[in-house]
Design an enzyme around this catalytic site. Structure first.
Site, PDB file in Angstrom:
ATOM      1  CD  GLU A 144      -3.153  -0.804   2.127  1.00 10.77           C
ATOM      2  OE1 GLU A 144      -2.908  -0.154   3.150  1.00 10.77           O
ATOM      3  OE2 GLU A 144      -4.262  -1.314   1.909  1.00 10.77           O
ATOM      4  CD  GLU A 315      -4.449  -5.791   2.698  1.00  8.76           C
ATOM      5  OE1 GLU A 315      -5.113  -5.015   3.421  1.00  8.76           O
ATOM      6  OE2 GLU A 315      -3.212  -5.781   2.666  1.00  8.76           O
TER       7      GLU A 315
HETATM    8  C1  GAL Z   1      -4.620  -2.361   4.949  1.00 12.74           C
HETATM    9  C2  GAL Z   1      -3.219  -2.915   5.116  1.00 12.74           C
HETATM   10  C3  GAL Z   1      -3.205  -4.148   5.975  1.00 12.74           C
HETATM   11  C4  GAL Z   1      -4.050  -3.942   7.197  1.00 12.74           C
HETATM   12  C5  GAL Z   1      -5.440  -3.581   6.777  1.00 12.74           C
HETATM   13  C6  GAL Z   1      -6.395  -3.406   7.935  1.00 12.74           C
HETATM   14  O1  GAL Z   1      -4.600  -0.993   4.690  1.00 12.74           O
HETATM   15  O2  GAL Z   1      -2.633  -3.242   3.883  1.00 12.74           O
HETATM   16  O3  GAL Z   1      -1.881  -4.451   6.347  1.00 12.74           O
HETATM   17  O4  GAL Z   1      -3.489  -2.931   7.977  1.00 12.74           O
HETATM   18  O5  GAL Z   1      -5.399  -2.374   6.073  1.00 12.74           O
HETATM   19  O6  GAL Z   1      -7.682  -3.059   7.486  1.00 12.74           O
END
Ligand code: GAL
Length: 633
Positions: A144, A315
């Site tokens: 990110e 994610e």
């Molecule tokens: C994303 C990140 C992850 C985790 C997640 C939590 O922004 O890539 O590592 O922190 O958020 O929602």
């Protein structure tokens, strides 16, 4: 391309003896991908040069032996504490000139040469060791870029690199002074070494200075990412991805994407609704447990283009998150809906974040597919349901867009730099147009600002582009369909000055913006036939046909095949303007209720009920958070 599900996993967080059981349960749930490693630097190299890769060897073996394909992340978003001893000046600095401290993540400055060398070293070690490992089926660079406001750094390293970048671009301080207009307020420079980063000035710095700093900062991300990609490619043929984010515009994702094989992004719909979107309190209440019905789709469409057709959700929110001001639980069914919505937009894979909720550290309140005690969390059953549904129809398909909408990162920087109205945001403007198109039930293709061929689309929309590239100018002239440009289009030169002839200065469009105004919330400019301009309005002159007028008699929209909309219409008015243009082009439209969205994939037409109550549509009842699909003829 087959569609598949996956999950983010942190073997380093758990005792080794539970890895096999975790892997077995992932496979039993129907997951095929597992992403690991992206924050593991302190365990791979606990002290400088002391390498401990054996645990990662075993983790990859266990996961791979269970039948999972591994996405291996490079750990460069989390430099360990010892790195700071080696490179005390590697920290990024905020606009107040304060170093960003150790103790979370992303504290590095993209311009620090020493840190870049360390990144190349660790990436080389990983690539050499795992580049031919049969279980490593994809890579992720870093994590990110831009999260936690980390693109702009005001460090000495950034200042030095910025001076070099300016010297390359302008060749002489005189050329820079001319381009920036430094005669204003006696800002002329005698040498590149006199130029500081644009912060801590008494009042606002020169917008041309800021704009170049934003371009430079984006280029630093591209270069940082490319350094990793070059190394990975030397040792591996597996595709390389990065996981982008929602509404992060601080670097040019198209340019980073040019070096990668897959664009992926991290989708947290409920967190985004409360913390990243301008919307009324009623809207936020109505979609509290579902997320905004258009925000995810916008990014699916954007990243499909950034990935040149290949994109994933790396994610996916599986339950309540921890980082928004309030963190409600998803309405039952939403985890499945979000997943199907991504597939309907052409995603190859959707990976849930994360496998098991961590009982320790910053994200202990963030749900996973499993609870901290390893029992299933509510999201798991929905993931399993999607896996079963996918097994019946694993092939991905993606239908062409009905309309095209241009999205440009430089324009976001330009209007951040000079908003002219306190609530003017380029993302917000483009998203308003996107939402109107979604209300009309359309498939939308998002295009980069250097698109050279628009022959595929009957309707092309481009609000707020601060300058028009030569390619786009040519493409607009050659476009057989309808083009609608929106407010502020082509209203600056690349050097951030007002051009003459006055904008939009398009061949075949005799129309000029004489004056602009921004409006505070609640102030409106009424239009003939109903509706208003809000936020922003422009006064036009010229001989082009007027197709919509303001009640005060001034043109609101002018032109023909290439038209110009001289303001920011309220949502309903915008929808009706776009509906009329679609109808004139023979593009079928729908009038969808707020909570209902449609998306055509290759073989299916999907309907998504983002609402918390059942919805009757075309004779069928779609339950709350329901997904309905029909095979397309
Ligand atoms: C994303 C990140 C992850 C985790 C997640 C939590 O922004 O890539 O590592 O922190 O958020 O929602």
């Amino acid at each position: 391309m087959n569609r598949a599900l996956g999950v983010c996993y942190y073997p380093e967080h758990w005792p080794e003896d539970i890895w096999p059981e975790d892997a077995r349960r992932m496979v039993a749930a129907g997951l095929q991908w597992v992403r690991i490693g992206e924050f593991a630097w302190s365990r791979l190299e606990p002290s400088p040069g002391k390498l401990c890769f054996d645990w990662l060897d075993r983790a990859i073996d266990v996961l791979g032996a269970a039948g999972l394909q591994v996405v291996l992340g490079t750990p460069t978003a989390t430099p360990p504490r010892w790195m700071l001893k080696r490179h005390p000046d590697m920290l990024a600095m905020d606009a107040q000139g304060r170093p960003r401290g150790f103790g979370s993540r992303r504290h590095y400055c993209f311009s620090h040469a020493g840190y870049l060398a360390e990144c190349k070293r660790i990436v080389s070690l990983l690539a050499e060791r795992y580049g031919r490992n049969p279980h490593i089926a994809a890579w992720q660079t870093d994590n990110e870029y831009g999260c936690h406001e980390t693109i702009l750094s005001y460090s000495p390293a950034a200042r030095g690199a910025f001076r070099d970048w300016l010297a390359q671009k302008y060749q002489s301080p005189e050329a820079l002074n001319r381009a920036w207009g430094n005669v204003f307020w006696s800002m002329d420079y005698g040498s590149f070494n006199e130029i500081d980063l644009p912060h801590l000035t008494v009042t606002e710095p020169n917008p041309a200075h800021v704009m170049d700093f934003r371009r430079f900062s984006s280029d630093q991300v591209v270069a940082f990412n490319r350094a990793q990609v070059d190394i990975l490619r030397r040792h591996s043929t597996a595709p390389i991805a990065h996981n982008y984010m929602g509404r992060i515009t601080e670097f040019d994702h198209y340019k980073v994407g040019d070096d990668l094989d897959i664009a992926s992004w991290d989708s947290y719909p409920i967190g985004f609704l409360s913390d990243r979107l301008e919307a009324s309190a009623e809207h936020k209440a109505a979609f509290l447990r579902q997320g905004d019905p258009d925000f995810q789709a916008f990014h699916h469409d954007l990243y499909r283009t950034v990935g040149k057709g290949r994109w994933w959700v790396m994610e996916q929110q599986p339950g309540p998150v921890n980082w928004a001001p309030y963190n409600p639980a998803p309405l039952p069914g939403m985890v499945r809906l979000w997943t199907w919505e991504a597939f309907a937009h052409g995603a190859e894979a959707v990976c849930y974040f994360r496998w098991r909720q961590a009982p320790f550290a910053q994200e202990q309140m963030h749900a996973g597919l499993l609870r901290p005690d390893s029992a299933p969390a509510p999201g798991l059953a929905e993931a399993i349901q999607v896996a079963q549904e996918l097994a019946l129809a694993p092939q991905a398909g993606c239908a062409a867009g009905d309309v095209a909408l241009v999205f440009d990162y430089e324009s976001a920087w330009a209007w951040d730099t000079q908003p002219q109205g306190a609530d003017f945001s380029y993302f917000r403007l483009v998203f308003a147009w996107y939402r109107a198109l979604r209300r009309l039930g359309l498939n939308i293709d998002i295009l980069p600002p250097d698109t050279a061929d628009l022959s595929r689309w009957k309707l092309v929309l481009a609000p707020g582009l601060f300058t028009l590239s030569a390619q786009l100018r040519g493409a607009l002239a050659g476009c057989a369909g309808q083009v609608l440009l929106g407010p502020r289009s082509n209203s600056k030169t690349p050097d951030f000055a007002i051009p003459t002839p006055l904008p939009p200065a398009l061949p075949g469009l005799d129309a000029r913006v004489m004056r602009v105004e921004s409006l505070p919330p609640g102030a409106n400019i009424p239009l003939e036939g109903g509706g208003n301009f809000v936020h922003w309005a422009e006064e036009m002159e010229g001989q082009a046909p007027v197709t919509l007028r303001r009640q005060d008699g001034l043109p609101a929209m002018m032109g023909g095949k290439i038209s110009y909309l001289a303001g920011w219409p309220d949502d309903q008015t915008l929808t009706s303007i776009l509906r009329d243009l679609c109808q004139a082009q023979g593009i079928a439209t729908w009038d969808l209720p707020d909570a209902l969205r449609k998306r055509d994939s290759g073989a299916r037409r999907f309907w998504f009920n983002h609402g918390a109550t059942p919805l009757v549509w075309e004779g069928q009842t779609i339950p709350p958070a329901g997904v309905m699909w029909q095979e397309r003829a």
